[in-house]
Design an enzyme around this catalytic site. Sequence first.
Site: not given
Length: 359
Positions: A102, A170, A194
């Site tokens: 990511w 992030d 999540k």
Amino acid sequence: MKRTTNFNAGPAALPLEVLKKAQEELVDFKQTGMSVMELSHRSGEYEEVHNKAKSLLVELMDIPENYEVLFLQGGASLQFAMIPMNFLHEGETAHFIQTGAWSEKALSEAKGFGETSVFASSEDDNYSYIPEVDASALTDGAYLHITSNNTIFGTQWKTFPGTSLPLIADMSSDILSKKIDVSQFDLIYAGAQKNLGPSGITIVIARKRLLEKEKKSTPKILKYSTHAKAGSLYHTPPTFAIYMLSLVLDHVKQAGGVEAAEKRNEQKAGILYDTIDQSGGFYKGHARTDSRSHMNVTFTLRDDALTASFVEKAKHEQMVGLAGHRSVGGCRASIYNAVSIEDCQKLADFMKKFQQENE
């Protein structure tokens, strides 16, 4: 009804109490005669939901007053582009610490908007660790970007780098899982799927002073200030996802807040890592011990056939989502806030039994 134990990386498990509450209110939300999905986002009934979600997030994360809390769409992937689109000015460099797939994607997007540099990376060992960095000397640049937890590789920052540059993170896969000092960061972003709720909403926590640095050329819909001024109601927000977010946040609060969640997450991770470490090499953890994630436990078995058998037999025990990402192979147990200590003990017991049957 027997619930499946959900170890998926995302969309991930949600608290059963939250799902039941949403079920109760689904058709008739607070005697409106409508579902929350049908409410106008300009109505008083929805405004209450919207404001509650924001106030709970501020309370749970102890977000200072000089920050904006935004509810956006597009996931973390849109943030990969929005951040450099707004804050990477000509003649400046955006710095990245690369710890997984990511952060690679975030870097790739930024390259389309200006100069970038990789300040540190753990790519040399397939992202099995968090690099030790001293970013204090990093004084020239637009910002420093990190990914706080790496779902694919199972690594997590334990302490964050200090820098005079704006620090951007992030936090999609570990937000609300442990206490953090928000004031260390200039911008935090996180996809909700999540720890926060269902997919469809992205949380952005931004220092107000940072928003003053937005490029004038950025399209209005992609400016953070646009959404800040409109209270995240510039256009129709993902109302049901925000409603679910408010329920999840209330559940976290009732369960003791972030401090209690952190203790549970440490215990959950300990159960699984102890099982791996005590297996005599039958299970091998991917992440270096000092970088192990409390959200995503990654491990391998001796070959693909044994791994496939492990995943399949786990399904028969109503445990799903244990197949590892192709970048690492093996298995991965994602143990976000809604995964219980009992769920982790169930998996640990299964792992021990599977080892006994296959050594």
